[in-house]
Write a protein that holds these residues in place. Structure first.
Motif, PDB file in Angstrom:
ATOM      1  N   SER A  16       0.846  -1.195   0.000  1.00  0.00           N
ATOM      2  CA  SER A  16       0.000   0.000   0.000  1.00  0.00           C
ATOM      3  C   SER A  16       0.879   1.241   0.000  1.00  0.00           C
ATOM      4  O   SER A  16       1.836   1.332   0.783  1.00  0.00           O
ATOM      5  CB  SER A  16      -0.926   0.022   1.224  1.00  0.00           C
ATOM      6  OG  SER A  16      -1.912  -0.989   1.126  1.00  0.00           O
ATOM      7  N   THR A  96      -4.756   6.242  -2.443  1.00  0.00           N
ATOM      8  CA  THR A  96      -4.145   5.035  -1.895  1.00  0.00           C
ATOM      9  C   THR A  96      -4.098   3.967  -2.978  1.00  0.00           C
ATOM     10  O   THR A  96      -5.143   3.566  -3.506  1.00  0.00           O
ATOM     11  CB  THR A  96      -4.922   4.498  -0.679  1.00  0.00           C
ATOM     12  OG1 THR A  96      -4.997   5.512   0.318  1.00  0.00           O
ATOM     13  CG2 THR A  96      -4.231   3.269  -0.104  1.00  0.00           C
ATOM     14  N   THR A  98      -3.120   0.125  -3.698  1.00  0.00           N
ATOM     15  CA  THR A  98      -2.833  -1.175  -3.084  1.00  0.00           C
ATOM     16  C   THR A  98      -2.573  -2.181  -4.196  1.00  0.00           C
ATOM     17  O   THR A  98      -3.455  -2.465  -5.006  1.00  0.00           O
ATOM     18  CB  THR A  98      -3.999  -1.647  -2.198  1.00  0.00           C
ATOM     19  OG1 THR A  98      -4.271  -0.652  -1.207  1.00  0.00           O
ATOM     20  CG2 THR A  98      -3.646  -2.961  -1.507  1.00  0.00           C
TER      21      THR A  98
END
Length: 263
Positions: A16, A96, A98
């Motif tokens: 992440s 974000t 991931t």
């Protein structure tokens, strides 16, 4: 910390990475989904056809989640990419990423690559010319090895194992270690040894790939295989009562750092 690794019960790993972008989610969403924008920063030529994703080379993928302008997730071969966009109080976006994959030891290579892509994404959003790829990518890779805690050694009984992604190809690593001087029955070249482990004769040598030598009650084996990105994967195994985990962890880190500095 803006980067982290999560190990899942099925053995897969998620990387992440979180970045704040001073642009609204709608604008960032377009940069994530429109081929004309993706071409400025994404590491492959992306095309969307319904829920199918093409990358210009290798395996394709499928969209698994699409909730404009908040969430986009899609596969890339066996990997999975998830992009989450949260508006912040200043009108910008908390992004974000991931990335979920099987090769945990390749995580630093993925992180260094995405680090560079996200810098290019910000430049594109700002309307600036994209910056050239960092000249010190090797050093950036090693920084992520430390950030993500990938330099650990494992011990199983009397066997110590160190696995480390390197930033140079196997042939260059072999030369760096003076591997061409290795000969069965002779002492191993010094770069393959550590002071705390007495080195016996070489028992096996395969140029550019493998060197093994005897130690009191065991052996040391250096193996170079295919890795993530452009570098080789080093697997260093020591067996016997003189396994010395700290010494081999330090030696592998030294080799990786030296290679990262080579031009």
């Amino acid at each position: 910390m803006n980067e982290s690794l999560t190990l899942h019960p099925d053995g897969r790993t998620s990387l992440s990475m979180r970045r704040r972008l001073p642009h609204p989610p709608e604008k960032v969403w377009r940069a994530l989904t429109e081929p004309g924008h993706l071409a400025a920063w994404f590491p492959a030529e992306v095309t969307f056809d319904g829920d199918r994703v093409g990358y210009g080379f290798g395996p394709g993928g499928r969209v698994t989640h699409r909730e404009p302008p908040r969430l986009l997730a899609h596969t890339w071969g066996e990997d999975h990419l998830r992009w989450e966009l949260e508006p912040d109080e200043d009108g910008g976006t908390l992004l974000t990423l991931t990335h979920t994959f099987s090769d945990r030891h390749g995580a630093a290579s993925f992180a260094a690559g995405w680090h560079t892509c996200l810098i290019a994404l910000l430049a594109h959003l700002d309307g600036r010319s994209p910056a050239a790829a960092p000249a010190d990518m090797g050093r950036l890779h090693e920084d992520y090895v430390h950030i993500l805690g990938l330099g650990a050694v494992t011990r199983d009984g009397g066997t110590v194992r160190v696995e480390r992604q390197l930033v140079r190809p196997a042939a260059q690593v072999w030369r760096h270690l003076d591997g061409d001087r290795a000969a069965v029955g002779e002492p191993p070249p010094a770069p393959f040894t550590v002071p705390s482990v007495p080195a016996g004769p070489v028992t096996r040598a395969e140029p550019g790939r493998l060197l093994q030598y005897a130690t009191p009650g065991g052996s040391v084996r250096w193996e170079l295989g295919e890795g993530t990105g452009h570098g080789a994967r080093l697997v260093l195994t020591c067996t016997g009562g003189t396994a010395a985990p700290d010494a081999w962890r330090s030696r592998a880190a030294e080799v990786a750092a030296e290679l990262a500095e080579e031009i």
